[in-house]
Design a protein around this motif. Structure first.
Motif, PDB file in Angstrom:
ATOM      1  N   SER A   4       0.814  -1.209   0.000  1.00 17.80           N
ATOM      2  CA  SER A   4       0.000   0.000   0.000  1.00 17.80           C
ATOM      3  C   SER A   4       0.852   1.266   0.000  1.00 17.80           C
ATOM      4  N   ARG A   5       2.145   1.143   0.310  1.00 14.74           N
ATOM      5  CA  ARG A   5       3.024   2.311   0.294  1.00 14.74           C
ATOM      6  C   ARG A   5       3.490   2.651  -1.116  1.00 14.74           C
ATOM      7  N   ILE A   6       3.290   1.746  -2.052  1.00 15.40           N
ATOM      8  CA  ILE A   6       3.753   1.947  -3.424  1.00 15.40           C
ATOM      9  C   ILE A   6       2.608   2.465  -4.276  1.00 15.40           C
ATOM     10  N   PRO A   7       2.810   3.612  -4.947  1.00 18.11           N
ATOM     11  CA  PRO A   7       1.751   4.170  -5.791  1.00 18.11           C
ATOM     12  C   PRO A   7       1.350   3.201  -6.907  1.00 18.11           C
ATOM     13  N   GLU A   8       0.089   3.245  -7.263  1.00 14.99           N
ATOM     14  CA  GLU A   8      -0.442   2.343  -8.287  1.00 14.99           C
ATOM     15  C   GLU A   8       0.332   2.405  -9.611  1.00 14.99           C
ATOM     16  N   PRO A   9       0.705   3.605 -10.108  1.00 13.54           N
ATOM     17  CA  PRO A   9       1.469   3.629 -11.363  1.00 13.54           C
ATOM     18  C   PRO A   9       2.811   2.895 -11.264  1.00 13.54           C
ATOM     19  N   VAL A  10       3.413   2.935 -10.098  1.00 15.59           N
ATOM     20  CA  VAL A  10       4.679   2.226  -9.895  1.00 15.59           C
ATOM     21  C   VAL A  10       4.420   0.721  -9.900  1.00 15.59           C
ATOM     22  N   LEU A  11       3.380   0.291  -9.209  1.00 10.60           N
ATOM     23  CA  LEU A  11       3.033  -1.130  -9.198  1.00 10.60           C
ATOM     24  C   LEU A  11       2.714  -1.631 -10.603  1.00 10.60           C
ATOM     25  N   THR A  12       1.996  -0.819 -11.371  1.00 15.66           N
ATOM     26  CA  THR A  12       1.660  -1.204 -12.738  1.00 15.66           C
ATOM     27  C   THR A  12       2.919  -1.369 -13.578  1.00 15.66           C
ATOM     28  N   ALA A  13       3.825  -0.415 -13.483  1.00 16.02           N
ATOM     29  CA  ALA A  13       5.079  -0.502 -14.243  1.00 16.02           C
ATOM     30  C   ALA A  13       5.878  -1.730 -13.828  1.00 16.02           C
ATOM     31  N   MET A  14       5.919  -2.005 -12.527  1.00 17.07           N
ATOM     32  CA  MET A  14       6.649  -3.172 -12.028  1.00 17.07           C
ATOM     33  C   MET A  14       6.019  -4.457 -12.557  1.00 17.07           C
ATOM     34  N   SER A  15       4.688  -4.499 -12.620  1.00 24.60           N
ATOM     35  CA  SER A  15       4.012  -5.706 -13.105  1.00 24.60           C
ATOM     36  C   SER A  15       4.311  -5.951 -14.582  1.00 24.60           C
ATOM     37  N   GLN A  16       4.753  -4.914 -15.278  1.00 21.42           N
ATOM     38  CA  GLN A  16       5.113  -5.031 -16.683  1.00 21.42           C
ATOM     39  C   GLN A  16       6.611  -5.264 -16.860  1.00 21.42           C
ATOM     40  N   GLY A  17       7.307  -5.505 -15.745  1.00 20.41           N
ATOM     41  CA  GLY A  17       8.719  -5.850 -15.817  1.00 20.41           C
ATOM     42  C   GLY A  17       9.698  -4.712 -15.587  1.00 20.41           C
ATOM     43  N   THR A  18       9.202  -3.535 -15.265  1.00 27.97           N
ATOM     44  CA  THR A  18      10.085  -2.396 -15.017  1.00 27.97           C
ATOM     45  C   THR A  18      10.699  -2.524 -13.622  1.00 27.97           C
ATOM     46  N   HIS A  19      11.990  -2.280 -13.528  1.00 29.31           N
ATOM     47  CA  HIS A  19      12.688  -2.318 -12.235  1.00 29.31           C
ATOM     48  C   HIS A  19      12.063  -1.282 -11.311  1.00 29.31           C
ATOM     49  N   ILE A  20      11.970  -1.582 -10.034  1.00 27.69           N
ATOM     50  CA  ILE A  20      11.305  -0.696  -9.077  1.00 27.69           C
ATOM     51  C   ILE A  20      11.926   0.693  -9.055  1.00 27.69           C
ATOM     52  N   ILE A  21      13.232   0.791  -9.161  1.00 26.52           N
ATOM     53  CA  ILE A  21      13.864   2.110  -9.120  1.00 26.52           C
ATOM     54  C   ILE A  21      13.501   2.916 -10.364  1.00 26.52           C
ATOM     55  N   ARG A  22      13.509   2.281 -11.515  1.00 27.69           N
ATOM     56  CA  ARG A  22      13.117   2.984 -12.733  1.00 27.69           C
ATOM     57  C   ARG A  22      11.646   3.390 -12.654  1.00 27.69           C
ATOM     58  N   ALA A  23      10.808   2.494 -12.148  1.00 25.36           N
ATOM     59  CA  ALA A  23       9.380   2.793 -12.033  1.00 25.36           C
ATOM     60  C   ALA A  23       9.157   4.021 -11.151  1.00 25.36           C
ATOM     61  N   TYR A  24       9.823   4.074 -10.016  1.00 23.40           N
ATOM     62  CA  TYR A  24       9.698   5.244  -9.136  1.00 23.40           C
ATOM     63  C   TYR A  24      10.261   6.486  -9.802  1.00 23.40           C
ATOM     64  N   ARG A  25      11.444   6.350 -10.399  1.00 25.14           N
ATOM     65  CA  ARG A  25      12.090   7.495 -11.037  1.00 25.14           C
ATOM     66  C   ARG A  25      11.174   8.103 -12.098  1.00 25.14           C
ATOM     67  N   GLU A  26      10.629   7.262 -12.954  1.00 20.84           N
ATOM     68  CA  GLU A  26       9.744   7.749 -14.010  1.00 20.84           C
ATOM     69  C   GLU A  26       8.435   8.299 -13.442  1.00 20.84           C
ATOM     70  N   HIS A  27       7.913   7.667 -12.400  1.00 22.37           N
ATOM     71  CA  HIS A  27       6.690   8.154 -11.751  1.00 22.37           C
ATOM     72  C   HIS A  27       6.891   9.573 -11.219  1.00 22.37           C
ATOM     73  N   LEU A  28       8.081   9.846 -10.713  1.00 18.19           N
ATOM     74  CA  LEU A  28       8.385  11.170 -10.163  1.00 18.19           C
ATOM     75  C   LEU A  28       8.844  12.165 -11.219  1.00 18.19           C
ATOM     76  N   GLY A  29       9.011  11.697 -12.453  1.00 20.39           N
ATOM     77  CA  GLY A  29       9.418  12.595 -13.526  1.00 20.39           C
ATOM     78  C   GLY A  29      10.902  12.891 -13.570  1.00 20.39           C
ATOM     79  N   TYR A  30      11.712  12.027 -12.952  1.00 20.07           N
ATOM     80  CA  TYR A  30      13.165  12.220 -12.949  1.00 20.07           C
ATOM     81  C   TYR A  30      13.795  11.513 -14.138  1.00 20.07           C
ATOM     82  N   SER A  31      14.785  12.158 -14.718  1.00 17.32           N
ATOM     83  CA  SER A  31      15.609  11.485 -15.716  1.00 17.32           C
ATOM     84  C   SER A  31      16.679  10.689 -14.967  1.00 17.32           C
ATOM     85  N   ILE A  32      17.379   9.846 -15.684  1.00 10.36           N
ATOM     86  CA  ILE A  32      18.495   9.122 -15.071  1.00 10.36           C
ATOM     87  C   ILE A  32      19.507  10.120 -14.536  1.00 10.36           C
TER      88      ILE A  32
END
Length: 84
Positions: A4-32
């Motif tokens: 429940s601490r993980i935002p739904e868009p991050v969970l969705t990205a993770m379920s599609q195979g995206t690494h958790i750090i990338r999912a969070y980074r992209e959710h927050l709008g950060y570039s590498i």
């Protein structure tokens, strides 16, 4: 993983195979590069981590702080382990 601490868009990205750090980074709008500067790592290190390269706890802690997420979320993720 349903946390429940993980935002739904991050969970969705993770379920599609995206690494958790990338999912969070992209959710927050950060570039590498943004994340690299924020946590003091090289952009190449961030890229390597997001593609599954093992990394140490110190990196995990720095990345979590930079993304303003609890370290426990990253520690609980089964694909993230301390480098040997």
């Amino acid at each position: 993983m349903k946390d429940s601490r993980i935002p739904e868009p991050v969970l969705t990205a993770m379920s599609q195979g995206t690494h958790i750090i990338r999912a969070y980074r992209e959710h927050l709008g950060y570039s590498i590069e943004d994340l690299a500067v924020a946590c003091g790592l090289a952009a190449e290190e961030i890229q390597n981590i997001e593609t599954g390269l093992r990394y140490n706890k110190g990196y995990r802690d720095r990345i979590a702080r930079s993304l303003s997420i609890p370290v426990g979320i990253l520690e609980a993720e089964s694909d993230i382990s301390d480098a040997a």
